[in-house]
Design a protein around this motif. Structure first.
Motif, PDB file in Angstrom:
ATOM      1  N   ASP A  47       0.805  -1.220   0.000  1.00  0.00           N
ATOM      2  CA  ASP A  47       0.000   0.000   0.000  1.00  0.00           C
ATOM      3  C   ASP A  47       0.844   1.280   0.000  1.00  0.00           C
ATOM      4  O   ASP A  47       0.294   2.377  -0.067  1.00  0.00           O
ATOM      5  N   ARG A  68      -8.371   4.656   0.181  1.00  0.00           N
ATOM      6  CA  ARG A  68      -8.600   3.499   1.038  1.00  0.00           C
ATOM      7  C   ARG A  68      -7.308   2.710   1.100  1.00  0.00           C
ATOM      8  O   ARG A  68      -6.714   2.393   0.073  1.00  0.00           O
ATOM      9  N   THR A  69      -6.873   2.432   2.313  1.00  0.00           N
ATOM     10  CA  THR A  69      -5.632   1.699   2.517  1.00  0.00           C
ATOM     11  C   THR A  69      -5.723   0.938   3.826  1.00  0.00           C
ATOM     12  O   THR A  69      -6.597   1.206   4.653  1.00  0.00           O
ATOM     13  N   ARG A  70      -4.831   0.018   4.000  1.00  0.00           N
ATOM     14  CA  ARG A  70      -4.757  -0.709   5.266  1.00  0.00           C
ATOM     15  C   ARG A  70      -3.744  -0.017   6.165  1.00  0.00           C
ATOM     16  O   ARG A  70      -2.734   0.493   5.699  1.00  0.00           O
ATOM     17  N   CYS A  78      -5.886  -3.334   9.194  1.00  0.00           N
ATOM     18  CA  CYS A  78      -7.309  -2.983   9.106  1.00  0.00           C
ATOM     19  C   CYS A  78      -7.484  -1.945   7.997  1.00  0.00           C
ATOM     20  O   CYS A  78      -6.632  -1.074   7.811  1.00  0.00           O
ATOM     21  N   TRP A  79      -8.606  -2.028   7.293  1.00  0.00           N
ATOM     22  CA  TRP A  79      -8.899  -1.071   6.224  1.00  0.00           C
ATOM     23  C   TRP A  79      -9.397   0.239   6.806  1.00  0.00           C
ATOM     24  O   TRP A  79     -10.239   0.262   7.705  1.00  0.00           O
ATOM     25  N   GLU A  81     -10.494   4.379   5.479  1.00  0.00           N
ATOM     26  CA  GLU A  81     -10.667   5.406   4.466  1.00  0.00           C
ATOM     27  C   GLU A  81     -10.027   6.661   5.042  1.00  0.00           C
ATOM     28  O   GLU A  81     -10.385   7.094   6.145  1.00  0.00           O
ATOM     29  N   ASP A 102     -12.299   3.756  10.265  1.00  0.00           N
ATOM     30  CA  ASP A 102     -12.136   2.313  10.108  1.00  0.00           C
ATOM     31  C   ASP A 102     -13.286   1.789   9.256  1.00  0.00           C
ATOM     32  O   ASP A 102     -14.452   1.940   9.592  1.00  0.00           O
ATOM     33  N   SER A 104     -12.948  -1.465   8.022  1.00  0.00           N
ATOM     34  CA  SER A 104     -12.594  -2.886   7.913  1.00  0.00           C
ATOM     35  C   SER A 104     -13.803  -3.808   7.917  1.00  0.00           C
ATOM     36  O   SER A 104     -13.764  -4.874   7.316  1.00  0.00           O
ATOM     37  N   LYS A 107     -14.991  -3.733   4.179  1.00  0.00           N
ATOM     38  CA  LYS A 107     -14.073  -4.094   3.110  1.00  0.00           C
ATOM     39  C   LYS A 107     -13.317  -5.353   3.501  1.00  0.00           C
ATOM     40  O   LYS A 107     -12.786  -5.449   4.579  1.00  0.00           O
TER      41      LYS A 107
END
Length: 108
Positions: A47, A68-70, A78-79, A81, A102, A104, A107
């Motif tokens: 990422d 959007r990333t972890r 955890c995902w 935004e 969060d 997560s 997603k």
């Protein structure tokens, strides 16, 4: 800063963390000392391009962006935004505000 989102970071224009919200500190594995680390250090390597591109785009265009990333937390990746905004601090230096929530559970 605490009411803004699940995680909030202040970054310099290179993506280095200047400060983080208490909620962000509770989530991150190195919660005692995140200042001076790059935000990219807390996302999986796959990422890193997403974070780097968002910061570059923001510093060049001054247009807010959303990605959007972890984020690697104490519980694992955890995902989130993230909304990235740029502003000038009291010394007129550019800074980046990152507000994350969060996602997560939405997603996988």
């Amino acid at each position: 800063m605490e009411a803004a989102g699940d995680v909030v970071f202040r970054l310099n224009e290179h993506g280095m963390i200047l400060s983080a919200s208490a909620a962000a500190l509770e989530l991150l594995p190195e919660s005692n000392d995140v200042a001076g680390h790059f935000l990219a250090e807390f996302v999986p390597k796959s990422d890193h391009p997403v974070i780097s591109a968002a910061i570059l785009q923001l510093t060049e265009s001054h247009q807010a962006s959303r990605i959007r990333t972890r984020i690697t937390t104490q519980a694992g990746a955890c995902w989130f935004e993230l909304q990235l905004l740029t502003y000038s601090n009291p010394q007129s230096s550019p800074e980046i505000l990152v507000i994350g929530r969060d996602i997560s559970t939405h997603k996988e």
